[in-house]
Design an enzyme around this catalytic site. Structure first.
Site, PDB file in Angstrom:
ATOM      1  N   LYS A  10       7.156 -11.986   2.485  1.00 55.10           N
ATOM      2  CA  LYS A  10       6.620 -11.891   3.844  1.00 55.10           C
ATOM      3  C   LYS A  10       7.129 -13.069   4.680  1.00 55.10           C
ATOM      4  O   LYS A  10       7.683 -14.043   4.155  1.00 55.10           O
ATOM      5  CB  LYS A  10       5.084 -11.942   3.821  1.00 55.10           C
ATOM      6  CG  LYS A  10       4.412 -10.726   3.201  1.00 55.10           C
ATOM      7  CD  LYS A  10       4.525  -9.492   4.074  1.00 55.10           C
ATOM      8  CE  LYS A  10       3.774  -8.310   3.467  1.00 55.10           C
ATOM      9  NZ  LYS A  10       4.434  -7.824   2.235  1.00 55.10           N
ATOM     10  N   SER A  58       7.532  -3.157   4.030  1.00 53.40           N
ATOM     11  CA  SER A  58       6.830  -3.992   5.009  1.00 53.40           C
ATOM     12  C   SER A  58       7.759  -4.972   5.724  1.00 53.40           C
ATOM     13  O   SER A  58       7.411  -5.490   6.783  1.00 53.40           O
ATOM     14  CB  SER A  58       5.684  -4.752   4.342  1.00 53.40           C
ATOM     15  OG  SER A  58       6.165  -5.811   3.551  1.00 53.40           O
TER      16      SER A  58
END
Length: 215
Positions: A173, A136
């Site tokens: 993230k 991701s």
């Protein structure tokens, strides 16, 4: 957890030995065993003997603390009056894995140690490494198998790449602050933005470095 490649383990052992020897505190084989979590002293001894065979360490036979840096490697400690040497690196723990995808169980499982420049290490126990899995964060240059170096801190600025914990699950993230709402953004369009409940969200730390081994 997958087995760490032998070459990576040996490099970490060498950096551990280098730091201890430059500090004038040569370790015993048993101390190496304990530092890297080997099940037997023999495993630690085999890595040390391999470093001797590679010419990275020398050994004085019959001494329990007989390993020293190879005099021809340029790593040997200088005597007083012989000029200043660069500060040796600090060793930080490599703790388990963190997901760069959907949330995954956060596990602090010591794999070993990593060298880091003293000026980036900060205070004791404030910096650690985590091995990444998932894609991701691909477009930020963080790929599966990479190691992120994380500085522990409970808050981070908008736009920082962080390791975040929700309950017992962790992820890496990009942090986005939207008023009262906190968003965890991937750097890959195939993944969705995460919007956890701020009351359940804990910022573990900010990513300050990414490392990649090619073999």
């Amino acid at each position: 957890m997958g087995r760490t490649p032998t070459g990576q383990t040996r490099d970490r052992i060498f950096m551990y030995m280098r730091e201890r020897l430059l500090a004038g505190r040569p370790p015993t084989v048993r101390e190496v065993q304990e530092a890297f979590g080997f099940r037997s002293v023999q495993s630690a001894r085999e890595h040390l003997e391999a470093l001797v065979a590679e010419g990275r360490l020398d050994k004085d036979p019959g001494k329990s603390r007989g390993y020293r840096l190879n005099a021809g490697s340029g790593e040997a400690r200088r005597e007083p009056g012989g000029g200043s040497a660069a500060m040796p690196p600090r060793l930080i723990p490599l703790l388990g894995r963190v997901s760069a995808g959907a949330f995954s169980l956060a596990v602090e499982d010591l794999e070993g140690y990593l060298p880091i420049a003293p000026d980036r290490a900060g205070a004791e126990d404030t910096v650690f490494g985590l091995r990444v899995r998932g894609e991701s964060m691909r477009d930020a240059g963080i790929l599966p198998g990479d190691i992120v170096i994380v500085r522990r801190q409970p808050k981070a600025d908008d736009g920082a790449i962080v390791v975040a914990l929700v309950g017992e699950e962790a992820t890496v993230k990009r942090l986005r602050l939207r008023g009262e709402r906190v968003e965890l953004h991937p750097e890959n369009p195939d993944y969705q933005v995460m919007t956890p409940d701020p009351k359940q969200l804990e910022i573990v730390g900010r990513v300050i470095e990414v490392r990649r081994y090619l073999d």
